[in-house]
Design a protein around this motif. Structure first.
Motif, PDB file in Angstrom:
ATOM      1  N   SER A 180       0.836  -1.206   0.000  1.00  0.00           N
ATOM      2  CA  SER A 180       0.000   0.000   0.000  1.00  0.00           C
ATOM      3  C   SER A 180       0.866   1.249   0.000  1.00  0.00           C
ATOM      4  N   LEU A 181       1.917   1.230   0.795  1.00  0.00           N
ATOM      5  CA  LEU A 181       2.850   2.352   0.863  1.00  0.00           C
ATOM      6  C   LEU A 181       3.546   2.563  -0.477  1.00  0.00           C
ATOM      7  N   ALA A 182       3.869   1.477  -1.184  1.00  0.00           N
ATOM      8  CA  ALA A 182       4.525   1.591  -2.486  1.00  0.00           C
ATOM      9  C   ALA A 182       3.618   2.260  -3.516  1.00  0.00           C
ATOM     10  N   VAL A 183       2.338   1.912  -3.497  1.00  0.00           N
ATOM     11  CA  VAL A 183       1.379   2.539  -4.419  1.00  0.00           C
ATOM     12  C   VAL A 183       1.280   4.031  -4.139  1.00  0.00           C
ATOM     13  N   VAL A 184       1.189   4.381  -2.864  1.00  0.00           N
ATOM     14  CA  VAL A 184       1.090   5.797  -2.489  1.00  0.00           C
ATOM     15  C   VAL A 184       2.368   6.536  -2.872  1.00  0.00           C
ATOM     16  N   GLY A 185       3.525   5.957  -2.556  1.00  0.00           N
ATOM     17  CA  GLY A 185       4.790   6.608  -2.871  1.00  0.00           C
ATOM     18  C   GLY A 185       4.966   6.855  -4.357  1.00  0.00           C
ATOM     19  N   ALA A 186       4.598   5.871  -5.186  1.00  0.00           N
ATOM     20  CA  ALA A 186       4.716   6.028  -6.638  1.00  0.00           C
ATOM     21  C   ALA A 186       3.799   7.133  -7.142  1.00  0.00           C
ATOM     22  N   TYR A 187       2.584   7.178  -6.624  1.00  0.00           N
ATOM     23  CA  TYR A 187       1.625   8.212  -7.024  1.00  0.00           C
ATOM     24  C   TYR A 187       2.133   9.602  -6.654  1.00  0.00           C
ATOM     25  N   VAL A 188       2.647   9.733  -5.441  1.00  0.00           N
ATOM     26  CA  VAL A 188       3.129  11.034  -4.975  1.00  0.00           C
ATOM     27  C   VAL A 188       4.372  11.464  -5.759  1.00  0.00           C
ATOM     28  N   LEU A 189       5.297  10.546  -6.007  1.00  0.00           N
ATOM     29  CA  LEU A 189       6.495  10.875  -6.775  1.00  0.00           C
ATOM     30  C   LEU A 189       6.125  11.405  -8.154  1.00  0.00           C
ATOM     31  N   ALA A 190       5.236  10.709  -8.846  1.00  0.00           N
ATOM     32  CA  ALA A 190       4.808  11.168 -10.173  1.00  0.00           C
ATOM     33  C   ALA A 190       4.120  12.515 -10.082  1.00  0.00           C
ATOM     34  N   GLY A 191       3.256  12.693  -9.088  1.00  0.00           N
ATOM     35  CA  GLY A 191       2.525  13.947  -8.938  1.00  0.00           C
ATOM     36  C   GLY A 191       3.428  15.126  -8.662  1.00  0.00           C
ATOM     37  N   GLU A 192       4.428  14.939  -7.807  1.00  0.00           N
ATOM     38  CA  GLU A 192       5.335  16.040  -7.490  1.00  0.00           C
ATOM     39  C   GLU A 192       6.238  16.381  -8.677  1.00  0.00           C
ATOM     40  N   LEU A 193       6.633  15.382  -9.461  1.00  0.00           N
ATOM     41  CA  LEU A 193       7.397  15.668 -10.675  1.00  0.00           C
ATOM     42  C   LEU A 193       6.559  16.489 -11.647  1.00  0.00           C
TER      43      LEU A 193
END
Length: 404
Positions: free
Chosen positions: A300-313
């Motif tokens: 679950s943390l990996a899904v959130v982290g990937a989403y946030v990384l893409a969003g901040e980029l």
């Protein structure tokens, strides 16, 4: 902007999905010659991750492949009287929105959602990464990328190349996990059965759509064990040594695990880095902040982290010098709380002493007799940081999506 992602399991495809939505050119490289189908084990998606997969349009497919586990039957070694708990009560103590799914199924769904928009390169890996983003692959090809993301798991190749040896960042939290694909000889249907002894837990479960089952083993040791993470014969030897004296179905599960071609074994290890980014390289999911396999909600943390990384980029126009610190700041507290949750769960699932095990069994026996709402509340009260997996606010980056 060209982005290279190493790893095609969970964090990699989720990151690829959102980056492609924001107009980035994405390549995913995966060491395995095909999408990994190793049998896998059940993983959890909690509220924040559920919101993200819903935005990806894959929630219906994920729900259709959920394990559907309805009950947990727990024995104490030497005690023939089991305790039976309703799994929705157990999950509800951690998150008010949840689905359990086999990891291989989840990975396949994410791959199918991205394969038409993202370049996947199977059977290759990264040999070196220069400061300016020049990547040399094992196959000899060279290419420059604006950003490289390591989404290649606890034993990350990208992290080793850029940040240094794994031993410098790992914190063992005292336990080991093994999972094997085995025949469903108990005829389990959406049911998990397990036996616990001091420092030991062995169980078996099957999902709604599975013909076979998964044997699960958790155990604690006073010191770290000496083995290589790719030495499967040694791992199976260790497993038999640790569970040789347990009764119930354990002898048969050990025999089946010995024969199983789909076998997983690893330490319950947390990664603790001061930063997950260095220059044009960043880490996401277990490669950067594994809270501990099977205990900390790492998927679950990996899904959130990937989403946030893409969003901040996307929010910072691809400027990694601003986007990567923003990514780390956004999920830092979630990562730290997941670590604490994992340590707490290790103590709850595998008590260290016979007395602690007896006390935990009596508490579960009492909870099993409570109505659903009270049972969930009682389990939530007994779990430190229980709200970690439903309290993370998911930001909306949709303004940065490209038309079409």
């Amino acid at each position: 902007m060209k982005v290279l992602i190493s790893g095609a399991s969970v964090a990699g495809p989720v990151l690829a999905y959102w980056l492609s939505r924001y107009g980035f050119t994405v390549t995913v490289v995966e060491r395995s010659p095909t999408l990994r189908k190793t049998g896998g084990h059940a993983v959890d998606l909690f509220r924040p991750a559920m919101e993200i997969v819903e935005r990806m349009g894959v929630l219906e497919r994920i729900s259709a492949r959920s394990t559907g586990t309805q009950s947990l039957v727990a024995y104490r070694d030497g005690d023939p009287r089991p305790v039976e708990l309703k799994m929705p009560d157990v999950a509800g103590a951690v998150s008010d929105r949840h689905v359990e799914i086999m990891r291989d199924d989840l990975s396949e769904i994410f791959y199918e959602a991205t394969r038409h928009d993202v370049e996947y390169v199977f059977g290759d890996s990264i040999a070196s990464i220069s400061d300016d983003g020049e990547v040399v692959f094992d196959g000899g090809r060279e290419e420059r990328f604006d950003l490289v993301a390591g989404a290649d798991g606890l034993h990350s190749n990208v992290r080793r190349l850029v940040f240094g040896p794994e031993s410098g960042f790992t914190t063992w939290i005292g336990a080991y996990l093994a999972v094997a694909s085995v025949p469903n000889h108990l005829g389990l249907d959406r049911r998990l059965e397990a036996v616990r002894a001091a420092g030991r837990l062995a169980g078996v479960y099957s999902a709604a759509h599975m013909d076979d089952a998964r044997a699960l083993f958790l155990f604690k040791t006073p010191a770290e064990l000496d083995y290589h993470h790719r030495d499967i014969p040694r791992q199976k030897e260790i497993l038999r040594e640790q569970f040789a004296h347990l009764g119930w179905e354990v002898p048969r599960l050990l025999d089946e695990a010995e024969r199983s071609p789909a076998f997983y074994f690893d330490s319950i290890t947390q990664l603790r880095l001061d930063s997950w980014s260095r220059g044009r390289v960043t880490l996401v999911g277990d490669a950067g902040y594994s809270p501990g396999p099977a205990l900390g909600g790492g998927t679950s943390l990996a899904v959130v982290g990937a989403y946030v990384l893409a969003g901040e980029l996307a929010a910072h126009g691809g400027d990694h010098t601003r986007a990567l610190p923003a990514y780390e700041a956004e999920i830092g507290d979630y990562v730290r709380r997941s670590r604490a949750f994992a340590v707490d769960m290790a103590a709850k699932l595998v008590p260290d002493t016979p007395f602690a095990l007896w006390g935990m069994t009596q508490a579960l026996r009492l909870i099993s007799r409570l109505p659903t709402g009270l049972a969930t509340a009682a389990m939530k009260f007994g779990t430190r940081s229980a709200s970690v997996h439903h309290s993370f606010p998911v930001k909306d980056y949709s303004a940065f999506a490209k038309a079409g």
